[in-house]
Write a protein that holds these residues in place. Structure first.
Motif, PDB file in Angstrom:
ATOM      1  N   LYS A   6       0.838  -1.206   0.000  1.00 45.94           N
ATOM      2  CA  LYS A   6       0.000   0.000   0.000  1.00 45.94           C
ATOM      3  C   LYS A   6       0.867   1.248   0.000  1.00 45.94           C
ATOM      4  O   LYS A   6       0.613   2.196  -0.731  1.00 45.94           O
ATOM      5  CB  LYS A   6      -0.937   0.007   1.206  1.00 45.94           C
ATOM      6  N   SER A   7       1.909   1.258   0.845  1.00 47.51           N
ATOM      7  CA  SER A   7       2.774   2.439   0.897  1.00 47.51           C
ATOM      8  C   SER A   7       3.590   2.554  -0.389  1.00 47.51           C
ATOM      9  O   SER A   7       3.879   3.655  -0.840  1.00 47.51           O
ATOM     10  CB  SER A   7       3.688   2.400   2.118  1.00 47.51           C
ATOM     11  N   SER A   8       3.932   1.417  -0.982  1.00 45.70           N
ATOM     12  CA  SER A   8       4.638   1.428  -2.258  1.00 45.70           C
ATOM     13  C   SER A   8       3.755   2.032  -3.337  1.00 45.70           C
ATOM     14  O   SER A   8       4.205   2.851  -4.145  1.00 45.70           O
ATOM     15  CB  SER A   8       5.034  -0.002  -2.641  1.00 45.70           C
ATOM     16  N   TYR A   9       2.495   1.655  -3.336  1.00 44.56           N
ATOM     17  CA  TYR A   9       1.562   2.192  -4.319  1.00 44.56           C
ATOM     18  C   TYR A   9       1.322   3.687  -4.064  1.00 44.56           C
ATOM     19  O   TYR A   9       1.233   4.480  -5.003  1.00 44.56           O
ATOM     20  CB  TYR A   9       0.239   1.435  -4.302  1.00 44.56           C
ATOM     21  N   ALA A  10       1.224   4.076  -2.796  1.00 44.00           N
ATOM     22  CA  ALA A  10       1.018   5.492  -2.459  1.00 44.00           C
ATOM     23  C   ALA A  10       2.205   6.325  -2.929  1.00 44.00           C
ATOM     24  O   ALA A  10       2.023   7.413  -3.499  1.00 44.00           O
ATOM     25  CB  ALA A  10       0.815   5.648  -0.956  1.00 44.00           C
ATOM     26  N   ALA A  11       3.409   5.823  -2.721  1.00 39.96           N
ATOM     27  CA  ALA A  11       4.603   6.543  -3.171  1.00 39.96           C
ATOM     28  C   ALA A  11       4.617   6.639  -4.695  1.00 39.96           C
ATOM     29  O   ALA A  11       4.988   7.678  -5.267  1.00 39.96           O
ATOM     30  CB  ALA A  11       5.863   5.845  -2.673  1.00 39.96           C
ATOM     31  N   TYR A  12       4.177   5.583  -5.363  1.00 40.41           N
ATOM     32  CA  TYR A  12       4.092   5.586  -6.831  1.00 40.41           C
ATOM     33  C   TYR A  12       3.120   6.667  -7.304  1.00 40.41           C
ATOM     34  O   TYR A  12       3.435   7.462  -8.181  1.00 40.41           O
ATOM     35  CB  TYR A  12       3.651   4.204  -7.321  1.00 40.41           C
ATOM     36  N   ARG A  13       1.928   6.711  -6.692  1.00 40.39           N
ATOM     37  CA  ARG A  13       0.918   7.696  -7.090  1.00 40.39           C
ATOM     38  C   ARG A  13       1.412   9.126  -6.824  1.00 40.39           C
ATOM     39  O   ARG A  13       1.209  10.012  -7.639  1.00 40.39           O
ATOM     40  CB  ARG A  13      -0.407   7.458  -6.348  1.00 40.39           C
ATOM     41  N   LEU A  14       2.052   9.337  -5.663  1.00 41.43           N
ATOM     42  CA  LEU A  14       2.594  10.661  -5.364  1.00 41.43           C
ATOM     43  C   LEU A  14       3.664  11.063  -6.380  1.00 41.43           C
ATOM     44  O   LEU A  14       3.689  12.196  -6.861  1.00 41.43           O
ATOM     45  CB  LEU A  14       3.185  10.691  -3.962  1.00 41.43           C
TER      46      LEU A  14
END
Length: 155
Positions: A6-14
Motif C-alpha cells: 500500500k505504501s509502495s503504491y502510495a509513493a508511486y501515485r505521489l
C-alpha cells in the motif's frame, strides 16, 4: 494488499502526481524521490516508470538498472526495452513510440461501445406488437413467440 505494498503504491501515485503537476505543483526532484522509494520496495510499474524517466534524462546506467529490475518482476514493456537496448540511439524515438501506442490504446478503450443489455435488444411493447403481427402474417402461429419481459419505454 499488505501495508508495504500500500505504501509502495502510495509513493508511486505521489511520484506520478509530482511528475504530471495536475493536483500538486510539478516537482521532478520530489517525483524521483517518491518513485525511487516505491521502486526500491519492488513495485514493477514504478521501476518501469523510473527507468523511462532516467532514459529521458539520458542516464542510461540508471535506466538500464530499473528496466532490468522491472523485467525481472514480469513487466513485458521493460523487457521490450531491454531486448532493443542496443538500438536505442535517440531514446526519445522509442519513448515516443511507446507513448503513442499507450495513448492509442486509451483512445480505443474510451471509444469501445458499452456492452449490450443482457437478453438482447430492448424493444418497446408497441414495436413488439407490430413485429408479432408481421410474424403472424408470415405464417407463424399467434402463440409462437416469447413474451418480452424487459423494460419498455411505455408505462
Amino acid at each position: 494488499m499488505n501495508t508495504a505494498s500500500k505504501s509502495s503504491y502510495a509513493a508511486y501515485r505521489l511520484g506520478k502526481e509530482y511528475l504530471k503537476g495536475r493536483i500538486v505543483e510539478k516537482n521532478p526532484v520530489k517525483a524521483t524521490a517518491y518513485l525511487t522509494q516505491s521502486a526500491e520496495a519492488g513495485n514493477q510499474y514504478t521501476q518501469y516508470t523510473l527507468a523511462k524517466l532516467y532514459l529521458e534524462e539520458h542516464n542510461q546506467e540508471q535506466a538500464h538498472y530499473w528496466f532490468t529490475q522491472s523485467a525481472a518482476r514480469g513487466n513485458h514493456y521493460a523487457q521490450f526495452f531491454l531486448n532493443r537496448w542496443d538500438d536505442l540511439k535517440p531514446p526519445s524515438v522509442m519513448l515516443t513510440a511507446t507513448r503513442l501506442l499507450h495513448h492509442m490504446s486509451r483512445v480505443f478503450q474510451e471509444q469501445t461501445p458499452s456492452p449490450s443489455v443482457h437478453g438482447g435488444i430492448q424493444v418497446d411493447r408497441k414495436l413488439m406488437a407490430k413485429i408479432r403481427e408481421k410474424k403472424i402474417a408470415a405464417g407463424h402461429k399467434p402463440d409462437d413467440h416469447e413474451d418480452y419481459r424487459g423494460p419498455s419505454l411505455s408505462m
